[in-house]
Motif scaffolding. Structure first.
Motif, PDB file in Angstrom:
ATOM      1  N   GLY A  46       0.834  -1.195   0.000  1.00 49.88           N
ATOM      2  CA  GLY A  46       0.000   0.000   0.000  1.00 49.88           C
ATOM      3  C   GLY A  46       0.864   1.239   0.000  1.00 49.88           C
ATOM      4  O   GLY A  46       1.984   1.230  -0.521  1.00 49.88           O
ATOM      5  N   LEU A  47       0.340   2.289   0.603  1.00 44.91           N
ATOM      6  CA  LEU A  47       1.090   3.533   0.654  1.00 44.91           C
ATOM      7  C   LEU A  47       2.452   3.297   1.293  1.00 44.91           C
ATOM      8  O   LEU A  47       3.434   3.940   0.943  1.00 44.91           O
ATOM      9  N   GLY A  48       2.497   2.366   2.226  1.00 42.49           N
ATOM     10  CA  GLY A  48       3.750   2.063   2.915  1.00 42.49           C
ATOM     11  C   GLY A  48       4.851   1.632   1.962  1.00 42.49           C
ATOM     12  O   GLY A  48       6.024   1.953   2.161  1.00 42.49           O
ATOM     13  N   ASN A  49       4.495   0.904   0.915  1.00 39.14           N
ATOM     14  CA  ASN A  49       5.504   0.415  -0.020  1.00 39.14           C
ATOM     15  C   ASN A  49       5.936   1.471  -1.015  1.00 39.14           C
ATOM     16  O   ASN A  49       7.105   1.608  -1.325  1.00 39.14           O
ATOM     17  N   ILE A 121      -5.544   4.079  12.317  1.00 40.22           N
ATOM     18  CA  ILE A 121      -4.797   4.030  11.054  1.00 40.22           C
ATOM     19  C   ILE A 121      -5.707   4.320   9.870  1.00 40.22           C
ATOM     20  O   ILE A 121      -5.410   5.147   9.017  1.00 40.22           O
ATOM     21  N   PHE A 241       6.974  -3.547  10.155  1.00 41.32           N
ATOM     22  CA  PHE A 241       5.654  -3.875  10.710  1.00 41.32           C
ATOM     23  C   PHE A 241       4.554  -3.211   9.903  1.00 41.32           C
ATOM     24  O   PHE A 241       3.543  -3.803   9.584  1.00 41.32           O
ATOM     25  N   TYR A 242       4.796  -1.934   9.634  1.00 38.07           N
ATOM     26  CA  TYR A 242       3.773  -1.177   8.931  1.00 38.07           C
ATOM     27  C   TYR A 242       3.522  -1.791   7.563  1.00 38.07           C
ATOM     28  O   TYR A 242       2.398  -2.020   7.153  1.00 38.07           O
ATOM     29  N   LEU A 246       1.477  -5.761  10.217  1.00 37.36           N
ATOM     30  CA  LEU A 246       1.556  -6.523  11.463  1.00 37.36           C
ATOM     31  C   LEU A 246       1.340  -5.616  12.660  1.00 37.36           C
ATOM     32  O   LEU A 246       1.519  -4.415  12.571  1.00 37.36           O
ATOM     33  N   MET A 248      -1.479  -5.301  14.556  1.00 43.01           N
ATOM     34  CA  MET A 248      -2.838  -4.897  14.923  1.00 43.01           C
ATOM     35  C   MET A 248      -3.882  -5.936  14.534  1.00 43.01           C
ATOM     36  O   MET A 248      -5.045  -5.617  14.355  1.00 43.01           O
ATOM     37  N   SER A 340      -5.428  -2.106   1.041  1.00 48.31           N
ATOM     38  CA  SER A 340      -4.968  -2.013   2.427  1.00 48.31           C
ATOM     39  C   SER A 340      -6.072  -1.474   3.329  1.00 48.31           C
ATOM     40  O   SER A 340      -6.281  -1.968   4.442  1.00 48.31           O
ATOM     41  N   SER A 343      -8.433  -4.116   4.295  1.00 44.76           N
ATOM     42  CA  SER A 343      -7.991  -5.028   5.351  1.00 44.76           C
ATOM     43  C   SER A 343      -8.094  -4.375   6.721  1.00 44.76           C
ATOM     44  O   SER A 343      -8.375  -5.035   7.714  1.00 44.76           O
TER      45      SER A 343
END
Ligand code: TRP
Length: 466
Positions: A46-49, A121, A241-242, A246, A248, A340, A343
């Motif tokens: 998602g945005l994290g990647n 989040i 983690f983000y 992971l 949550m 994301s 989920s």
């Protein structure tokens, strides 16, 4: 202790597996292995990647950081994901009920914290996804703006971010309300291949740019000195983690829709590597673009600015091709963000379904509305958004810490659960996983979460103090 009355016998699982229906109170299940994997990868990617990773990596020491990141993904990410899987599939419940069943009343509090983290989040994640929608529309209707800094200020202020945030929440709620198979699985099966396809095309195109070599050089410069800074280590772990969703109960919830014959070890490995792959390739797209235009100076200012100011600026400078490429880039980003968001909402929804015995539709719509309202704050203030982003990361680390303690020291059956459905090869990795969960994860993650909360405080002071 698990309540014996609640734990069905082994063969009743088989019957349940075959039915694969939600009717009559049966738990929903993923229909296919690919469906589960793409849904989990959809959550992770998602945005994290595409937004965070390239910049965190380039600030944190380039290639050295990437290596460290892979190491953390293997040594911490996969064991933690397997911990969540063992609790989720072992109990076949959403986080609150799962932790209550395997650990008693006190541990169910951790489930409540997970749901709360989900609220927090998603509330701001959806705001950022809303900006992405706006950039897609910009690109399609009028081309990217020639003054991207001003445009970013416009996009993030006033009422429009609120409307776009509500649009994203509406879409997300719709998918979740359709259920595991018809909503989440189907959306992932369609959307994830689109994302992979676009990203690969973009990476090939980026390799042909004049700035490609320089861009790769900057992204992957092997600078080791940054790695000695403990903050970088904790940032890499936090990012892991983000990015892997992971800490949550998200992977926990998805795995509660799996049948006993799934090889959890293999799935965790596939998911972790896919997530890393997308993050890495995103960097191969972003840096050549930026170096082709010599705008690296604009990038180091802030991660937010990096994606939403520097990239559109680059796309506009590249004319028509830039416009097409830019639209593709933001569409891929939107796809990642939506899967994301789905989920995240699923964690909250499944908890409401299990705890209040509500049907899926009212549960998802109710949760969606509350989160949409909560998101009004970050939608209207970038400062709130920055603080909440840090808060989310710290809460994930804390949630991950307790998950490792729970699986390593409290719930004694994790290794047995991981063995179910596992191949010979997968079984061989289980002892190492358990050692990591018991002895490596708790201390490392505790340090990460302390750094995380310090970062929240720092950001708070930077945004609101003085
Ligand atoms: N992993 C997603 C990303 O990289 C964000 C996300 C989705 C997430 N679900 C999560 C993060 C659960 C933490 C926990 O953008």
């Amino acid at each position: 202790m698990p309540c014996p009355g609640e734990a069905p016998e082994a063969d009743s699982f088989l019957i349940e597996d075959q039915m694969q229906q939600n009717e009559g109170g049966q738990r929903e299940l993923f229909n296919t292995r690919l469906g589960f994997i793409l849904a989990a990868v959809g959550s992770a990617v998602g945005l994290g990647n595409m937004w965070r990773f390239p910049y965190v990596a380039s600030e944190g020491g380039g290639a050295a950081f990437v290596l460290l990141y892979i190491l953390l993904t293997l040594a911490i990410g996969i064991p933690l994901m397997l911990s969540e899987f063992s609790v989720g599939r072992g109990s076949r419940l959403s986080p609150i009920g799962a932790l209550r069943k395997l650990g008693g009343r006190r541990w169910s509090l951790l489930g409540f914290m997970y749901v709360l983290t989900g609220f927090i989040i998603l509330a701001y994640y959806s705001v950022i996804a809303g900006w992405v929608v706006r950039y897609c529309i910009d690109g399609i209707l009028s081309g990217f703006p020639s003054a991207p800094g001003d445009r970013f200020a416009q996009v993030t202020s006033g009422w429009p971010p609120v409307w776009y945030h509500l649009f994203v929440m509406g879409t997300t709620t719709f998918i979740v309300s359709m259920g595991v198979q018809k909503g989440i699985e189907r959306a992932s099966l369609i959307l994830m291949p689109v994302l992979f396809g676009i990203l690969i095309l973009l990476a090939i195109w980026a390799a042909t740019l004049p700035g490609a070599v320089e861009g790769y050089g900057f992204y992957l410069r092997p600078s080791v000195s940054e790695l000695l800074d403990p903050r970088i280590l904790s940032q890499a772990a936090g990012q892991a983690f983000y990015s892997l969703s992971l800490g949550m109960g998200c992977m926990l919830t998805f795995s509660s829709y799996l049948s006993r014959d799934t090889d959890l070890n293999r799935e965790a490995t596939v998911i972790a590597f896919s997530d890393f792959g997308v993050a890495f390739v995103a960097g191969l797209v972003v840096f050549p673009v930026i170096f082709a235009l010599g705008i690296q100076g604009d990038v180091s200012e802030s991660t937010v600015g990096a994606l939403f100011i520097a990239l559109p600026g680059a796309f506009v400078a590249m004319g028509t091709i830039g416009r097409v490429v830019g639209i593709l880039f933001f569409v891929a980003l939107l796809v990642g963000a939506i899967t994301s968001a789905v989920s995240l909402l699923e964690v909250v929804t499944s908890s409401v379904i299990d705890e209040f015995k509500l049907p899926r539709r009212p549960a998802s719509i109710g949760a969606g509305i509350v989160i949409a309202l909560l998101g009004l704050f970050p939608a209207m203030s970038l400062s709130i958004l920055s603080v909440v982003d840090k808060l989310a990361e710290a809460m994930l680390a804390l949630g991950a810490f307790f998950m490792a303690v729970f699986v390593g020291w409290v719930a004694k059956n994790a290794a047995d659960e991981l063995r179910k459905g596992a191949s010979e090869r997968s079984r061989r990795m289980i002892p190492a996983v358990m050692v990591a969960v018991r002895f490596i994860l708790p201390p490392v993650i505790l340090v990460v979460s302390i750094f995380g909360f310090v970062a929240v405080w720092r950001t708070y002071l930077a945004e609101f103090g003085g």
